[in-house]
Write an enzyme that holds these catalytic residues in place. Sequence first.
Site, PDB file in Angstrom:
ATOM      1  CE  LYS A  19       1.168  -6.216   4.639  1.00 19.18           C
ATOM      2  NZ  LYS A  19       0.000  -4.614   5.093  1.00 19.18           N
ATOM      3  CE1 TYR A  24      -2.036  -6.710   3.299  1.00 22.71           C
ATOM      4  CE2 TYR A  24      -1.470  -6.050   0.787  1.00 22.71           C
ATOM      5  CZ  TYR A  24      -1.510  -5.619   2.077  1.00 22.71           C
ATOM      6  OH  TYR A  24      -1.695  -4.300   2.514  1.00 22.71           O
ATOM      7  CB  THR A  47      -0.821   0.022   1.363  1.00 21.33           C
ATOM      8  OG1 THR A  47      -1.263  -1.723   1.332  1.00 21.33           O
ATOM      9  CG2 THR A  47      -1.935   0.972   1.343  1.00 21.33           C
ATOM     10  CE1 TYR A  93     -15.182   0.351  -8.715  1.00 21.02           C
ATOM     11  CE2 TYR A  93     -15.600  -1.858 -10.032  1.00 21.02           C
ATOM     12  CZ  TYR A  93     -15.709  -0.252  -9.606  1.00 21.02           C
ATOM     13  OH  TYR A  93     -16.761   1.025 -10.149  1.00 21.02           O
TER      14      TYR A  93
END
Length: 308
Positions: A173, A145, A56, A119
């Site tokens: 993660k 993740y 990110t 999305y």
Amino acid sequence: MSADDPGADDPLGLHGVVPPMITAFDEDESIDEAATANHARFLVDRGVHGVFALGTNGEFPLLTAEERDRVVEVVVDAVGDEVPVLAGVGAESTRETIERAHAAEMAGADGLVVVVPYYFPVDDDGLVEHYRRVADAVDTPVYAYTFPDMTGNEISPAALDRIAEIEGIAGLKDTSEDVVQMERCLREHPEFTYLVGANRLAHAGLSLGCDGAVLSVANAFPEIAVELYEAARAGDDERARELQGDLSDLLDAMQQGPFLAGVKAALDLRGFDVGPMRSPLRSFSDDQKTALQDTLIDLYDDDKLRVE
């Protein structure tokens, strides 16, 4: 499971502090390869146990496919001989994820981090098939993740149980901030390497048995994150709690501005120029950076953290 005892399914033996490093940009928002490499070097020189490119904080959704591939190459070239390099390869589609995974694998990434598709809503069957196809397509360890606040999708406990059975999936993660699910995963899937991704839960996660921590604050202040990990590993709970407080204070200070921009602002204040955020994300204004500087000075009067 101790804080430095990675799961049996992880050939990397991944553990410790693995910052989700930034992608540096020039003023025209093109990638600054030298500064990106220097940031990786900055982190490794301060004791981190690995680096995670294109998470990110790397602003990966705003990069082209070619840019993403190049960032991985730059980071591998900079520090790949010293610490494991994880590459974020997640995308909206399975097809694109596999393409980025192949490119990262060819560049020499040691592990591939696959964020949950975003999305469009994806159900458990879709998630399991997504991870199965990605893991089947590569020889490099894959880390699932989950970050539901960002993706709109999350890995449910039922889906995780199935994903854990896929050959090639080495770990997770987790930036969900769901401590109950964290505890369950650590208990039910000890073969997994588990990386806590929430800054405020670093101490809690390591105390529960997480193998490492992927912390945004560690991008600017790796010393504190590494010391926290070492204290947790040594069983020094009092010191680990103090350092968790420091991390949380730093996070509060760095969140007093546009989304994600606090990491780059703090690095700049430490004398490390990594450029602006890529639009439409915004950088700290001069006034916001001055306020951050004042807060950091109020919080810390220490050589290793002093603003340069």
